[in-house]
Design a protein around this motif. Structure first.
Motif, PDB file in Angstrom:
ATOM      1  N   ALA A 218       0.819  -1.214   0.000  1.00 34.35           N
ATOM      2  CA  ALA A 218       0.000   0.000   0.000  1.00 34.35           C
ATOM      3  C   ALA A 218       0.851   1.262   0.000  1.00 34.35           C
ATOM      4  CB  ALA A 218      -0.928   0.004   1.212  1.00 34.35           C
ATOM      5  N   ASP A 219       2.149   1.136   0.376  1.00 36.87           N
ATOM      6  CA  ASP A 219       3.025   2.301   0.408  1.00 36.87           C
ATOM      7  C   ASP A 219       3.449   2.751  -0.976  1.00 36.87           C
ATOM      8  OD1 ASP A 219       2.892   2.319   3.138  1.00 36.87           O
ATOM      9  OD2 ASP A 219       4.782   1.239   3.442  1.00 36.87           O
TER      10      ASP A 219
ATOM     11  N   THR B 226      -7.678  10.215  -4.566  1.00 35.47           N
ATOM     12  CA  THR B 226      -8.898  10.516  -3.832  1.00 35.47           C
ATOM     13  C   THR B 226      -9.233  12.002  -3.921  1.00 35.47           C
ATOM     14  OG1 THR B 226      -7.720  10.970  -1.769  1.00 35.47           O
ATOM     15  CG2 THR B 226      -8.332   8.680  -2.206  1.00 35.47           C
ATOM     16  N   ARG B 227     -10.443  12.322  -3.478  1.00 36.58           N
ATOM     17  CA  ARG B 227     -10.847  13.726  -3.460  1.00 36.58           C
ATOM     18  C   ARG B 227      -9.955  14.526  -2.520  1.00 36.58           C
ATOM     19  NH1 ARG B 227     -17.067  15.066  -2.436  1.00 36.58           N
ATOM     20  NH2 ARG B 227     -17.131  14.103  -4.505  1.00 36.58           N
ATOM     21  N   ALA B 228      -9.577  13.917  -1.391  1.00 37.71           N
ATOM     22  CA  ALA B 228      -8.709  14.605  -0.432  1.00 37.71           C
ATOM     23  C   ALA B 228      -7.333  14.895  -1.039  1.00 37.71           C
ATOM     24  CB  ALA B 228      -8.559  13.765   0.839  1.00 37.71           C
ATOM     25  N   GLN B 229      -6.809  13.950  -1.798  1.00 34.72           N
ATOM     26  CA  GLN B 229      -5.504  14.155  -2.425  1.00 34.72           C
ATOM     27  C   GLN B 229      -5.577  15.228  -3.502  1.00 34.72           C
ATOM     28  OE1 GLN B 229      -4.610  10.151  -3.650  1.00 34.72           O
ATOM     29  NE2 GLN B 229      -3.930   9.534  -1.597  1.00 34.72           N
ATOM     30  N   ARG B 230      -6.672  15.266  -4.222  1.00 35.68           N
ATOM     31  CA  ARG B 230      -6.840  16.324  -5.228  1.00 35.68           C
ATOM     32  C   ARG B 230      -6.910  17.697  -4.544  1.00 35.68           C
ATOM     33  NH1 ARG B 230      -8.248  14.271 -10.238  1.00 35.68           N
ATOM     34  NH2 ARG B 230      -8.826  12.061 -10.241  1.00 35.68           N
ATOM     35  N   ALA B 231      -7.535  17.726  -3.377  1.00 33.94           N
ATOM     36  CA  ALA B 231      -7.601  18.981  -2.634  1.00 33.94           C
ATOM     37  C   ALA B 231      -6.205  19.409  -2.166  1.00 33.94           C
ATOM     38  CB  ALA B 231      -8.542  18.833  -1.432  1.00 33.94           C
ATOM     39  N   VAL B 232      -5.388  18.440  -1.757  1.00 33.91           N
ATOM     40  CA  VAL B 232      -4.017  18.739  -1.345  1.00 33.91           C
ATOM     41  C   VAL B 232      -3.219  19.291  -2.530  1.00 33.91           C
ATOM     42  CG1 VAL B 232      -1.842  17.754  -0.518  1.00 33.91           C
ATOM     43  CG2 VAL B 232      -3.999  17.099   0.555  1.00 33.91           C
ATOM     44  N   LEU B 233      -3.407  18.685  -3.707  1.00 35.21           N
ATOM     45  CA  LEU B 233      -2.727  19.183  -4.902  1.00 35.21           C
ATOM     46  C   LEU B 233      -3.092  20.635  -5.159  1.00 35.21           C
ATOM     47  CD1 LEU B 233      -1.058  18.830  -7.544  1.00 35.21           C
ATOM     48  CD2 LEU B 233      -3.187  18.053  -8.628  1.00 35.21           C
ATOM     49  N   GLN B 234      -4.379  20.959  -5.050  1.00 40.26           N
ATOM     50  CA  GLN B 234      -4.817  22.338  -5.286  1.00 40.26           C
ATOM     51  C   GLN B 234      -4.202  23.278  -4.248  1.00 40.26           C
ATOM     52  OE1 GLN B 234      -6.669  23.571  -7.942  1.00 40.26           O
ATOM     53  NE2 GLN B 234      -5.885  25.462  -7.018  1.00 40.26           N
ATOM     54  N   ARG B 235      -4.158  22.849  -3.000  1.00 37.44           N
ATOM     55  CA  ARG B 235      -3.561  23.675  -1.943  1.00 37.44           C
ATOM     56  C   ARG B 235      -2.056  23.835  -2.181  1.00 37.44           C
ATOM     57  NH1 ARG B 235      -5.276  20.444   3.164  1.00 37.44           N
ATOM     58  NH2 ARG B 235      -3.849  21.921   4.206  1.00 37.44           N
TER      59      ARG B 235
ATOM     60  N   LEU C 214       1.482  20.913   4.249  1.00 41.10           N
ATOM     61  CA  LEU C 214       1.099  19.835   3.326  1.00 41.10           C
ATOM     62  C   LEU C 214       2.113  18.698   3.308  1.00 41.10           C
ATOM     63  CD1 LEU C 214      -0.008  22.047   0.316  1.00 41.10           C
ATOM     64  CD2 LEU C 214      -1.472  21.046   2.068  1.00 41.10           C
ATOM     65  N   LEU C 215       3.298  18.903   3.870  1.00 41.28           N
ATOM     66  CA  LEU C 215       4.382  17.938   3.739  1.00 41.28           C
ATOM     67  C   LEU C 215       4.406  16.974   4.908  1.00 41.28           C
ATOM     68  CD1 LEU C 215       7.208  20.439   2.678  1.00 41.28           C
ATOM     69  CD2 LEU C 215       5.718  19.087   1.191  1.00 41.28           C
ATOM     70  N   SER C 216       4.658  15.707   4.596  1.00 40.80           N
ATOM     71  CA  SER C 216       4.869  14.703   5.627  1.00 40.80           C
ATOM     72  C   SER C 216       6.200  14.963   6.324  1.00 40.80           C
ATOM     73  CB  SER C 216       4.865  13.313   5.000  1.00 40.80           C
ATOM     74  OG  SER C 216       5.324  12.336   5.906  1.00 40.80           O
ATOM     75  N   GLU C 217       6.314  14.518   7.551  1.00 35.59           N
ATOM     76  CA  GLU C 217       7.552  14.744   8.304  1.00 35.59           C
ATOM     77  C   GLU C 217       8.741  14.072   7.635  1.00 35.59           C
ATOM     78  OE1 GLU C 217       9.271  14.099  12.860  1.00 35.59           O
ATOM     79  OE2 GLU C 217       7.135  13.869  12.419  1.00 35.59           O
ATOM     80  N   ASP C 218       8.503  12.933   6.956  1.00 29.68           N
ATOM     81  CA  ASP C 218       9.606  12.206   6.305  1.00 29.68           C
ATOM     82  C   ASP C 218       9.579  12.371   4.789  1.00 29.68           C
ATOM     83  OD1 ASP C 218       7.281  10.806   6.008  1.00 29.68           O
ATOM     84  OD2 ASP C 218       8.136   8.827   6.414  1.00 29.68           O
ATOM     85  N   VAL C 219       9.100  13.511   4.313  1.00 23.67           N
ATOM     86  CA  VAL C 219       9.010  13.765   2.870  1.00 23.67           C
ATOM     87  C   VAL C 219      10.397  13.689   2.227  1.00 23.67           C
ATOM     88  CG1 VAL C 219       9.226  16.265   3.139  1.00 23.67           C
ATOM     89  CG2 VAL C 219       8.067  15.340   1.121  1.00 23.67           C
TER      90      VAL C 219
ATOM     91  N   PHE D 237       1.515  10.392  -1.875  1.00 20.44           N
ATOM     92  CA  PHE D 237       0.911  10.738  -0.597  1.00 20.44           C
ATOM     93  C   PHE D 237       1.027   9.579   0.396  1.00 20.44           C
ATOM     94  CE2 PHE D 237      -1.124  13.119  -3.947  1.00 20.44           C
ATOM     95  CZ  PHE D 237      -1.220  14.406  -3.438  1.00 20.44           C
ATOM     96  N   ASP D 238       1.032   9.923   1.686  1.00 17.42           N
ATOM     97  CA  ASP D 238       0.985   8.878   2.700  1.00 17.42           C
ATOM     98  C   ASP D 238      -0.471   8.600   3.059  1.00 17.42           C
ATOM     99  OD1 ASP D 238       0.153  10.939   4.352  1.00 17.42           O
ATOM    100  OD2 ASP D 238       2.039  11.083   5.452  1.00 17.42           O
ATOM    101  N   THR D 239      -0.684   7.764   4.056  1.00 18.47           N
ATOM    102  CA  THR D 239      -2.057   7.375   4.413  1.00 18.47           C
ATOM    103  C   THR D 239      -2.834   8.520   5.044  1.00 18.47           C
ATOM    104  OG1 THR D 239      -1.184   6.519   6.507  1.00 18.47           O
ATOM    105  CG2 THR D 239      -1.465   4.941   4.694  1.00 18.47           C
ATOM    106  N   ASP D 240      -2.144   9.576   5.461  1.00 18.29           N
ATOM    107  CA  ASP D 240      -2.822  10.752   6.019  1.00 18.29           C
ATOM    108  C   ASP D 240      -3.017  11.844   4.982  1.00 18.29           C
ATOM    109  OD1 ASP D 240      -2.919   9.641   8.606  1.00 18.29           O
ATOM    110  OD2 ASP D 240      -0.856  10.256   9.000  1.00 18.29           O
ATOM    111  N   ASP D 241      -2.789  11.514   3.705  1.00 17.41           N
ATOM    112  CA  ASP D 241      -2.952  12.459   2.597  1.00 17.41           C
ATOM    113  C   ASP D 241      -2.000  13.650   2.707  1.00 17.41           C
ATOM    114  OD1 ASP D 241      -4.921  10.971   1.296  1.00 17.41           O
ATOM    115  OD2 ASP D 241      -6.507  11.829   2.528  1.00 17.41           O
TER     116      ASP D 241
END
Length: 443
Positions: A308-309, A316-325, A341-346, A417-421
């Protein structure tokens, strides 16, 4: 904005009744199949059929409603591009012939299948190969990891096929024959280039973060989603394409020796038998099986521990929203919004450039002065257009440098994206690839 009418017949689309996910472009399965046949056509369609299809599409253009006009013009553009590619291949293969047409013409127009390949004219042969262009190009892309090289190798494959057409015995279909030629063209290319993945090296004075340096694959490039089968046309094929074309998977493939890579792709991705794979590569069945047994564990070691990683479903809709942001934050020079918007381990890499960062803190240190108008390192003002690459969301970034008034293509960011989008990986590519993604080079 999604049209509210069918892209084929112009009838209103059925109400979605609260459903989420990707909107349909067609009002019925019949219209969906009609659109698919228009885009791809049967393998037997010759150049005359392509021209007739163009004429039909022109006659069917309707000025209203605008959504139907746009759909019709897009379809027409795709067909013109296909005919242009056929004409180019026909022109190039004609250079290999002593005469412009066979000395003895077949009594009837040949079908573009099986053992009759040897009897085809340059133009009809080009139409045959064009029917397989997309999947052969995807195959070459998997083998090389480079969109540019894949385009060149498709042309090389078709020229090799033209020269070798008299030796086509028809035991396998034309598609399998072309795959065999393409695979060997890729192996020859890799023998010439002798590419091997390396590790990124620290750059003096730059904070790269505390993480392990990622693999550096200088030739890695993205692949436009428009070239992949859509989920509506071929749901299973689309899923397979996404799973085996994601950048994580493509990067892992590049660590395999070329012949092992070829065996794994032919067996595990394309589903050829051991005997077919061995014949395609000029190996014994035992040698092909041995190469596969060595390739599989090596590939697993290069992929994230959990499937899944790295295997991404439809965004997803949430990921599309992150892209727009993400795009908005860059355009507004909003450093705080970008950081959120960035994961801690990006991780950020920029093939073929040597820059790399692991961890949010290191990436933030790099971005801060480039987004600050008061900094001497301020890069400029940004605008973005959304895109899709390798089944993932992407953003084409344009920058207006200080003292100029034109936004020029600068970078294509492909996001994971990670599991938290949150954005866990950014792979940034050079702007010469923008046209392949339908993006202009300047705004």
């Amino acid at each position: 904005m999604v049209a509210d009418v069918c892209a084929v017949c112009g009838k209103p689309l059925p109400a979605r009744a609260g459903r989420t996910g990707r909107s349909s472009l067609y009002c019925s399965a019949a219209c969906r199949q009609k659109a698919y046949r228009r885009r791809h056509g049967p393998e037997e369609t010759g150049v005359e059929g392509l021209i007739e299809d163009l004429a039909r599409q022109v006659k069917e253009l309707a000025p209203t409603p605008p959504s139907v006009l746009y759909s019709g013009v897009s379809e027409l553009s795709s067909s013109v591009a296909r005919l242009r590619r056929v004409a180019r291949v026909a022109r190039d293969t004609a250079k290999e012939s002593v005469t412009r047409r066979p000395v003895t013409e077949p009594e009837t127009r040949p079908r573009l299948t099986g053992s009759e390949v040897a009897a085809l004219t340059e133009t009809d042969f080009a139409a045959l190969t064009e029917a397989h262009r997309r999947e052969i190009q995807v195959h070459c892309y998997r083998m090389t990891g480079s969109h540019d090289d894949a385009e060149d190798l498709v042309q090389e494959t078709f020229l090799r096929a033209w020269r070798a057409r008299d030796g086509f015995e028809g035991r396998a279909g034309a598609r399998t024959w072309l795959y065999r030629i393409a695979t060997n063209a890729c192996l020859d290319f890799q023998r010439r280039t002798a590419r091997r993945p390396q590790r990124y090296e620290p750059i003096p004075g730059m904070n790269h973060g505390t993480g392990e340096p990622p693999a550096r694959i200088t030739w890695l490039q993205p692949y436009p989603d428009d070239e992949l089968p859509s989920a509506e046309e071929q749901p299973e094929a689309a899923a397979l394409s996404r799973e085996t074309l994601e950048l994580v998977f493509l990067a892992a493939l590049q660590h395999l020796p070329p012949r092992q890579r070829a065996v794994l792709i032919l067996r595990d991705v394309l589903g050829l038998t051991a005997a077919e794979t061995a014949e395609a590569l000029g190996l014994t069945v035992a040698s092909a099986n041995s190469a596969l047994q060595r390739a599989r564990p090596t590939l697993r070691d290069r992929l994230p521990g959990h499937r899944a990683d790295w295997t991404t479903a439809e965004p997803t809709r949430a990921q599309r929203a992150v892209l727009q942001r993400y795009m908005t934050a860059a355009e507004q020079l909003d450093f705080g919004a970008m950081t959120e918007l960035l994961s801690e381990d990006v991780t950020l890499t920029m093939p073929p450039n040597p820059f790399w960062f692991t961890g949010r803190d290191a990436l933030v240190d790099f971005l801060r002065p480039t987004l600050d108008p008061a900094s001497p390192m301020f890069f400029g003002h940004w605008r973005h257009l959304p895109a899709r690459a390798n089944g993932q969301l992407a953003a084409g970034g344009y920058v207006r440098r200080p003292g100029t008034n034109v936004y020029r293509a600068q970078v294509l960011d492909v996001l994971r994206f990670d599991t938290d989008d949150r954005i866990v990986e950014i792979t940034s590519f050079e702007p010469h690839l923008f046209p392949a993604f339908g993006l202009p080079l300047r705004l």
